[in-house]
Design a protein around this motif. Structure first.
Motif, PDB file in Angstrom:
ATOM      1  N   ASP A  19       0.868  -1.175   0.000  1.00  0.00           N
ATOM      2  CA  ASP A  19       0.000   0.000   0.000  1.00  0.00           C
ATOM      3  C   ASP A  19       0.906   1.227   0.000  1.00  0.00           C
ATOM      4  O   ASP A  19       1.554   1.519   1.003  1.00  0.00           O
ATOM      5  CB  ASP A  19      -0.906  -0.009   1.227  1.00  0.00           C
ATOM      6  CG  ASP A  19      -1.866   1.165   1.239  1.00  0.00           C
ATOM      7  OD1 ASP A  19      -2.236   1.663   0.152  1.00  0.00           O
ATOM      8  OD2 ASP A  19      -2.250   1.600   2.345  1.00  0.00           O
ATOM      9  N   VAL A  21       1.497   5.410  -0.893  1.00  0.00           N
ATOM     10  CA  VAL A  21       0.938   6.723  -1.174  1.00  0.00           C
ATOM     11  C   VAL A  21       1.936   7.417  -2.093  1.00  0.00           C
ATOM     12  O   VAL A  21       3.092   7.638  -1.727  1.00  0.00           O
ATOM     13  CB  VAL A  21       0.720   7.545   0.119  1.00  0.00           C
ATOM     14  CG1 VAL A  21       0.186   8.926  -0.234  1.00  0.00           C
ATOM     15  CG2 VAL A  21      -0.224   6.813   1.057  1.00  0.00           C
ATOM     16  N   LYS A  26      -2.272   9.965  -4.547  1.00  0.00           N
ATOM     17  CA  LYS A  26      -3.038   8.762  -4.872  1.00  0.00           C
ATOM     18  C   LYS A  26      -2.382   7.554  -4.234  1.00  0.00           C
ATOM     19  O   LYS A  26      -1.196   7.559  -3.920  1.00  0.00           O
ATOM     20  CB  LYS A  26      -3.117   8.574  -6.389  1.00  0.00           C
ATOM     21  CG  LYS A  26      -3.897   9.656  -7.090  1.00  0.00           C
ATOM     22  CD  LYS A  26      -3.954   9.386  -8.565  1.00  0.00           C
ATOM     23  CE  LYS A  26      -4.736  10.468  -9.280  1.00  0.00           C
ATOM     24  NZ  LYS A  26      -4.786  10.230 -10.730  1.00  0.00           N
ATOM     25  N   ARG A  27      -3.165   6.505  -4.070  1.00  0.00           N
ATOM     26  CA  ARG A  27      -2.660   5.261  -3.512  1.00  0.00           C
ATOM     27  C   ARG A  27      -2.451   4.262  -4.646  1.00  0.00           C
ATOM     28  O   ARG A  27      -3.113   4.295  -5.662  1.00  0.00           O
ATOM     29  CB  ARG A  27      -3.631   4.688  -2.499  1.00  0.00           C
ATOM     30  CG  ARG A  27      -3.796   5.585  -1.287  1.00  0.00           C
ATOM     31  CD  ARG A  27      -4.695   4.941  -0.259  1.00  0.00           C
ATOM     32  NE  ARG A  27      -3.935   4.257   0.768  1.00  0.00           N
ATOM     33  CZ  ARG A  27      -3.370   4.845   1.807  1.00  0.00           C
ATOM     34  NH1 ARG A  27      -3.475   6.139   1.939  1.00  0.00           N
ATOM     35  NH2 ARG A  27      -2.716   4.157   2.710  1.00  0.00           N
ATOM     36  N   SER A  28      -1.511   3.370  -4.430  1.00  0.00           N
ATOM     37  CA  SER A  28      -1.228   2.329  -5.408  1.00  0.00           C
ATOM     38  C   SER A  28      -0.899   1.035  -4.677  1.00  0.00           C
ATOM     39  O   SER A  28      -0.344   1.049  -3.578  1.00  0.00           O
ATOM     40  CB  SER A  28      -0.037   2.740  -6.288  1.00  0.00           C
ATOM     41  OG  SER A  28       0.271   1.707  -7.212  1.00  0.00           O
ATOM     42  N   ARG A  29      -1.236  -0.079  -5.309  1.00  0.00           N
ATOM     43  CA  ARG A  29      -0.913  -1.399  -4.741  1.00  0.00           C
ATOM     44  C   ARG A  29       0.479  -1.848  -5.156  1.00  0.00           C
ATOM     45  O   ARG A  29       0.973  -2.860  -4.680  1.00  0.00           O
ATOM     46  CB  ARG A  29      -1.941  -2.425  -5.204  1.00  0.00           C
ATOM     47  CG  ARG A  29      -3.343  -2.169  -4.676  1.00  0.00           C
ATOM     48  CD  ARG A  29      -4.293  -3.302  -5.020  1.00  0.00           C
ATOM     49  NE  ARG A  29      -3.992  -3.952  -6.271  1.00  0.00           N
ATOM     50  CZ  ARG A  29      -4.651  -3.756  -7.424  1.00  0.00           C
ATOM     51  NH1 ARG A  29      -5.652  -2.927  -7.474  1.00  0.00           N
ATOM     52  NH2 ARG A  29      -4.306  -4.401  -8.511  1.00  0.00           N
ATOM     53  N   TYR A  31       4.616  -0.467  -6.751  1.00  0.00           N
ATOM     54  CA  TYR A  31       5.556   0.646  -6.898  1.00  0.00           C
ATOM     55  C   TYR A  31       6.837   0.109  -7.525  1.00  0.00           C
ATOM     56  O   TYR A  31       7.291  -0.986  -7.171  1.00  0.00           O
ATOM     57  CB  TYR A  31       5.858   1.241  -5.519  1.00  0.00           C
ATOM     58  CG  TYR A  31       6.767   2.436  -5.545  1.00  0.00           C
ATOM     59  CD1 TYR A  31       6.317   3.660  -6.028  1.00  0.00           C
ATOM     60  CD2 TYR A  31       8.066   2.350  -5.082  1.00  0.00           C
ATOM     61  CE1 TYR A  31       7.147   4.768  -6.048  1.00  0.00           C
ATOM     62  CE2 TYR A  31       8.902   3.455  -5.096  1.00  0.00           C
ATOM     63  CZ  TYR A  31       8.434   4.658  -5.581  1.00  0.00           C
ATOM     64  OH  TYR A  31       9.248   5.743  -5.595  1.00  0.00           O
TER      65      TYR A  31
END
Length: 81
Positions: A19, A21, A26-29, A31
């Motif tokens: 998780d 930021v 925005k959030r992303s699952r 990276y």
């Protein structure tokens, strides 16, 4: 290093799931942490070769490469070698 091998090496070294930021808020699952692959000489050399090849195709007379500060400097340096 083949394209498939490079993709696998990038994923293995720099693809993270969790998780996150992002800078945008925005959030992303997932990276992709470039700092993790830029410290791997084998991956950096393979990326540099591909970048140099692309530059040669599109601008054969190029004498210099420019890159955004910090973020892409190692990639431009690897390509210039």
């Amino acid at each position: 290093m083949s394209g498939a091998d490079l993709g696998a090496a990038l994923r293995e070294s720099a693809y993270l799931e969790g998780d996150f930021v992002l800078r945008s808020g925005k959030r992303s699952r997932y990276y992709l942490d470039k700092f993790r692959f830029e410290t791997r000489p084998d991956i950096l050399a393979a990326l540099g070769d591909r970048i140099a090849g692309a530059v040669g195709e599109h601008e054969p007379g190029a004498a210099r490469l420019a890159a955004p500060v910090l973020g892409a400097v190692p990639l431009a340096a690897a390509a210039s070698l």
